[in-house]
Write an enzyme that holds these catalytic residues in place. Sequence first.
Site: not given
Ligand code: GLN
Length: 544
Positions: A15-16, A18, A187, A191, A359, A386, A390, A470, A517, A519
């Site tokens: 947890g360095k 954080i 313990k 450390t 993904g 992402c 798609q 891509r 993304h 997030e």
């Molecule tokens: N594999 C997809 C692409 O390359 C989606 C990439 C992703 O989800 N970051 O476009």
Amino acid sequence: MKYIFVAGGVISGVGKGIASASIGKILQARGFEVTAVKIDPYVNVDAGTMNPTEHGEVFVLDDGMECDQDMGNYERFLNRDLSKINYITTGSIYLSVITRERNLEYKGKQVEVVPHIPLAVIEQINKAARHNKADIVIVEIGGTVGEYQNILFLEAVRMLKIKNPSDVALVLVSLMPTLEAGGTEIKTKPTQYAVRTLNAAGLQPDMLIARARTALDAERKNRLVLNVSLQAKDIISAPNTGNIYEVALNFEKDHLADRIMKKLNLKSRKRDLGEWRRMVRIMNSSKKTVRIGVVGKYFGSGAFTLTDSYISVLEAIKHASCNVRVKPQIEWIGSEEFERDPKQLKKLLEYDGIVIPGGFGSRGVEGKIKAIQYARTHGVPYFGLCYGMQLAVVEYARNVLHLKNAHTTEINPKTPHPVIDILPEQKEKLARNDYGGTMRLGAYPALLTSGTIAASAYGTKKISERHRHRYEVNPDYIEKIKKKGGVFSGISPDRRLMEIFELSRKVHPFFLGTQFHPEFKSRPLRPHPLFVSFMKAAAHRAGR
Ligand code: GLN
């Protein structure tokens, strides 16, 4: 300028990240401008070429840097956008030194590992601090003390400390284990060895953060005082907590900021953690449970867990939940399960919302498409990030436009209906096997269509979001998809790229996917509008 180095003892993953982000947070609350640098000891030049099950999520910065997930922690805690200068790997440092050598920048001198590599590290840390106009730079050294891999980075700390003793503090975050069979005793011996290893590298920590199941008792502290040559007030407890944002508050309670400021000759009366405290209180006290299913495949079995692979998604859900005042219960669903047994799809009805994150590749894709179809036709709130966007377009093409075998050319290059296709500029790069840092990366603007879910969530017309892909929606299919009710509510300013796909609220409570993304830009004190909108829809379903 002041430097705080954070190193890890005994094991990695204590947890360095954080701890570093939390130290940054409490010093920021004292009115200092703080930035953070991560040093990763691997030879990869960046994190972009690593599988998430290998090293956890690949985080992306505005400038397109693909880096370690800890950079996301720093951005979230400090609420600052960092840049590629804030990220160092063994590979990137060697690459820069070798490039300079090739350019004759060392003016005929012999270039050596010591001192040139540590000097290049120090130079980049200074550059990062200047770039971010920081009073204090926190530098986290990846790995564990005692490894060959990070010795050159410790050497950089030593060199800097000799020159500026009152400007440099070294914090060791170390594990103090409890043996299952040995009762509850914490313990400290491992450390003690870790500190001796640091001593052998010419370094003595200024503070010790004790990662343990519980807070240290007086006896354990005294034992450490004698054995690692630290005062008791410089040993800070970091007990396990269910909420990472609470760590900063625990440090504050143990006066960590005061001690560090004293060591670094810094003065401040300010102590402004009110908003943070309020947020943690809401997170810890929200009662209404909302079940979110994350359908994915990077549920690693090795050192990195699923939480590591999707950490920004997880945090973004938590931030939005805090805003909506619900308690998220996040569950992981392997998409391959739906390929083996489509009857399992039924269990998606038990969730209040489904997320399909980013993904690559073919494993589990058909299962994801099935899950999307199920969420779409059963009114379960759906949020695709992402790849999740798609594949929502692929699902729509197959099942609403009735384009049989429609697909992304990433999986089926010969599909009769390539509704998702490679970006033209990406084609040549792949042909050259040029994989490192070559996707469409980082922040790009998009324009929103008024009257859509996206436009009402953001409350603005122009947005900027981070990308890593891509492939894109094939322009040849845009009109056909629109005719059948698909809405492209976010479009690149040149109108070439479809950035958000959604369905009207008239036909579904929340069905939306982003080519980017979101997030990566969600912060605890600035939750992402699309995540908030999604969580509102999920909370609504939970309250049925
Ligand atoms: N594999 C997809 C692409 O390359 C989606 C990439 C992703 O989800 N970051 O476009």
